[in-house]
Write a protein that holds these residues in place. Structure first.
Motif, PDB file in Angstrom:
ATOM      1  N   VAL A 279     135.624  16.302  47.956  1.00 52.20           N
ATOM      2  CA  VAL A 279     137.042  15.953  47.977  1.00 52.20           C
ATOM      3  C   VAL A 279     137.341  15.114  46.751  1.00 52.20           C
ATOM      4  CG1 VAL A 279     137.424  16.148  50.459  1.00 52.20           C
ATOM      5  CG2 VAL A 279     136.605  13.987  49.510  1.00 52.20           C
ATOM      6  N   ALA A 280     138.575  15.205  46.287  1.00 46.37           N
ATOM      7  CA  ALA A 280     139.009  14.492  45.094  1.00 46.37           C
ATOM      8  C   ALA A 280     140.272  13.702  45.405  1.00 46.37           C
ATOM      9  CB  ALA A 280     139.283  15.479  43.965  1.00 46.37           C
ATOM     10  N   ALA A 281     140.380  12.572  44.733  1.00 49.39           N
ATOM     11  CA  ALA A 281     141.551  11.705  44.877  1.00 49.39           C
ATOM     12  C   ALA A 281     141.778  11.014  43.537  1.00 49.39           C
ATOM     13  CB  ALA A 281     141.319  10.668  45.972  1.00 49.39           C
ATOM     14  N   ARG A 282     142.945  10.433  43.383  1.00 53.10           N
ATOM     15  CA  ARG A 282     143.167   9.577  42.209  1.00 53.10           C
ATOM     16  C   ARG A 282     142.248   8.378  42.355  1.00 53.10           C
ATOM     17  NH1 ARG A 282     148.522   9.824  39.264  1.00 53.10           N
ATOM     18  NH2 ARG A 282     147.834   7.774  38.583  1.00 53.10           N
ATOM     19  N   ALA A 283     141.686   7.922  41.253  1.00 48.54           N
ATOM     20  CA  ALA A 283     140.756   6.791  41.290  1.00 48.54           C
ATOM     21  C   ALA A 283     141.428   5.538  41.840  1.00 48.54           C
ATOM     22  CB  ALA A 283     140.195   6.523  39.896  1.00 48.54           C
ATOM     23  N   ASP A 284     142.726   5.397  41.606  1.00 53.56           N
ATOM     24  CA  ASP A 284     143.442   4.207  42.080  1.00 53.56           C
ATOM     25  C   ASP A 284     143.956   4.355  43.513  1.00 53.56           C
ATOM     26  OD1 ASP A 284     145.463   6.034  41.595  1.00 53.56           O
ATOM     27  OD2 ASP A 284     146.615   4.731  40.274  1.00 53.56           O
TER      28      ASP A 284
ATOM     29  N   THR B 230     136.104  27.762  49.128  1.00 50.64           N
ATOM     30  CA  THR B 230     137.502  27.458  48.841  1.00 50.64           C
ATOM     31  C   THR B 230     137.560  26.410  47.753  1.00 50.64           C
ATOM     32  OG1 THR B 230     139.640  26.855  49.841  1.00 50.64           O
ATOM     33  CG2 THR B 230     137.705  25.612  50.570  1.00 50.64           C
ATOM     34  N   ILE B 231     138.686  26.380  47.102  1.00 48.09           N
ATOM     35  CA  ILE B 231     139.009  25.297  46.179  1.00 48.09           C
ATOM     36  C   ILE B 231     140.526  25.166  46.220  1.00 48.09           C
ATOM     37  CG2 ILE B 231     138.996  26.830  44.182  1.00 48.09           C
ATOM     38  CD1 ILE B 231     138.013  24.407  42.524  1.00 48.09           C
ATOM     39  N   GLY B 232     140.995  23.951  46.365  1.00 51.46           N
ATOM     40  CA  GLY B 232     142.439  23.736  46.432  1.00 51.46           C
ATOM     41  C   GLY B 232     142.818  22.399  45.837  1.00 51.46           C
ATOM     42  N   LEU B 233     143.938  22.387  45.129  1.00 53.25           N
ATOM     43  CA  LEU B 233     144.460  21.165  44.523  1.00 53.25           C
ATOM     44  C   LEU B 233     145.936  21.006  44.842  1.00 53.25           C
ATOM     45  CD1 LEU B 233     143.004  21.369  40.901  1.00 53.25           C
ATOM     46  CD2 LEU B 233     142.178  19.963  42.786  1.00 53.25           C
TER      47      LEU B 233
ATOM     48  N   TYR C 224     144.896  18.963  34.936  1.00 53.51           N
ATOM     49  CA  TYR C 224     144.138  17.846  34.367  1.00 53.51           C
ATOM     50  C   TYR C 224     142.641  18.137  34.281  1.00 53.51           C
ATOM     51  CZ  TYR C 224     148.387  15.185  35.251  1.00 53.51           C
ATOM     52  OH  TYR C 224     149.687  14.732  35.261  1.00 53.51           O
ATOM     53  N   GLY C 225     142.224  19.348  34.611  1.00 53.78           N
ATOM     54  CA  GLY C 225     140.809  19.683  34.568  1.00 53.78           C
ATOM     55  C   GLY C 225     140.047  19.367  35.840  1.00 53.78           C
ATOM     56  N   LEU C 226     140.755  18.959  36.881  1.00 50.94           N
ATOM     57  CA  LEU C 226     140.090  18.602  38.133  1.00 50.94           C
ATOM     58  C   LEU C 226     139.469  19.829  38.808  1.00 50.94           C
ATOM     59  CD1 LEU C 226     139.343  16.441  40.177  1.00 50.94           C
ATOM     60  CD2 LEU C 226     141.633  16.706  41.196  1.00 50.94           C
ATOM     61  N   GLY C 227     140.161  20.952  38.804  1.00 52.49           N
ATOM     62  CA  GLY C 227     139.594  22.176  39.371  1.00 52.49           C
ATOM     63  C   GLY C 227     138.329  22.577  38.637  1.00 52.49           C
ATOM     64  N   ARG C 228     138.341  22.458  37.331  1.00 54.84           N
ATOM     65  CA  ARG C 228     137.157  22.765  36.515  1.00 54.84           C
ATOM     66  C   ARG C 228     135.988  21.850  36.884  1.00 54.84           C
ATOM     67  NH1 ARG C 228     136.072  25.638  32.663  1.00 54.84           N
ATOM     68  NH2 ARG C 228     138.214  26.231  32.274  1.00 54.84           N
ATOM     69  N   GLU C 229     136.275  20.574  37.077  1.00 52.88           N
ATOM     70  CA  GLU C 229     135.212  19.630  37.438  1.00 52.88           C
ATOM     71  C   GLU C 229     134.665  19.921  38.830  1.00 52.88           C
ATOM     72  OE1 GLU C 229     132.544  16.343  37.007  1.00 52.88           O
ATOM     73  OE2 GLU C 229     133.451  17.829  35.694  1.00 52.88           O
ATOM     74  N   LEU C 230     135.516  20.256  39.771  1.00 50.51           N
ATOM     75  CA  LEU C 230     135.045  20.619  41.107  1.00 50.51           C
ATOM     76  C   LEU C 230     134.142  21.852  41.043  1.00 50.51           C
ATOM     77  CD1 LEU C 230     138.314  19.991  43.148  1.00 50.51           C
ATOM     78  CD2 LEU C 230     136.165  18.728  43.385  1.00 50.51           C
ATOM     79  N   MET C 231     134.541  22.855  40.264  1.00 48.32           N
ATOM     80  CA  MET C 231     133.709  24.052  40.115  1.00 48.32           C
ATOM     81  C   MET C 231     132.376  23.704  39.460  1.00 48.32           C
ATOM     82  SD  MET C 231     134.850  26.899  41.370  1.00 48.32           S
ATOM     83  CE  MET C 231     133.962  28.132  40.434  1.00 48.32           C
ATOM     84  N   ARG C 232     132.395  22.868  38.441  1.00 52.14           N
ATOM     85  CA  ARG C 232     131.161  22.479  37.761  1.00 52.14           C
ATOM     86  C   ARG C 232     130.193  21.817  38.741  1.00 52.14           C
ATOM     87  NH1 ARG C 232     128.506  18.411  35.479  1.00 52.14           N
ATOM     88  NH2 ARG C 232     129.990  16.817  36.120  1.00 52.14           N
TER      89      ARG C 232
END
Length: 156
Positions: free
Chosen positions: A51-56, A80-83, A90-98
């Protein structure tokens, strides 16, 4: 021009279930996974979800991605992948895939597969940038919209 936000990514837990389900319903309104399926995905020993979130604001989820691989298996699936809309570009999908690919390699996976809607060129471009190639089509796979899925594969 706005500054790129910083994101944090961590392993998902069942404690994320409510937020993931809510986010899924926004992102994939017509074909969102039901809560029971999400629960089984998050609890399975054969899956790896991030899972991803804003750092703040680490408690406000903006994205997720998941991998399925069976013990001793050489194949893995991007489940799955969803944003959220505000997290795109911002490259977040790319980072999740990596990170999914790194985990797949750690598990001994040699080939990754995924399904993607034929009407989602942005996702298709992301997957192609990782080397995924189209190997088939699933007619009417996404319901109730009756949209075909491209089946894609890459060696990892």
């Amino acid at each position: 021009m706005s500054e790129q936000p910083a994101f944090s990514i961590r392993r998902a837990t069942v404690g994320d279930l409510e937020q993931v389900v809510a986010l899924e319903r926004v992102i994939f309104a017509n074909d969102a996974w039901p809560e029971a399926l999400w629960r089984s995905e998050l609890e399975s020993p054969h899956t790896f979800y991030l899972v991803a979130a804003r750092a703040d604001a680490p408690d406000e989820l903006l994205g997720y991605a998941g991998l399925l691989s069976l013990p001793g298996g050489r194949e893995g699936d991007v489940q799955t992948i969803g944003l959220a809309e505000e997290a795109r570009g911002y490259g977040l999908g790319r980072e999740l895939m990596r990170l999914l690919h790194l985990e797949a390699q750690r598990r001994g996976v040699r080939e990754m597969f995924l399904d993607v809607r034929v009407d989602n060129p942005v996702a298709q471009a992301l997957y192609r940038s990782f080397g995924y190639e189209e190997i088939g089509v699933r007619k009417g796979y996404y319901q109730p919209d009756n949209v075909d899925a491209l089946v894609m594969r890459v060696a990892v």
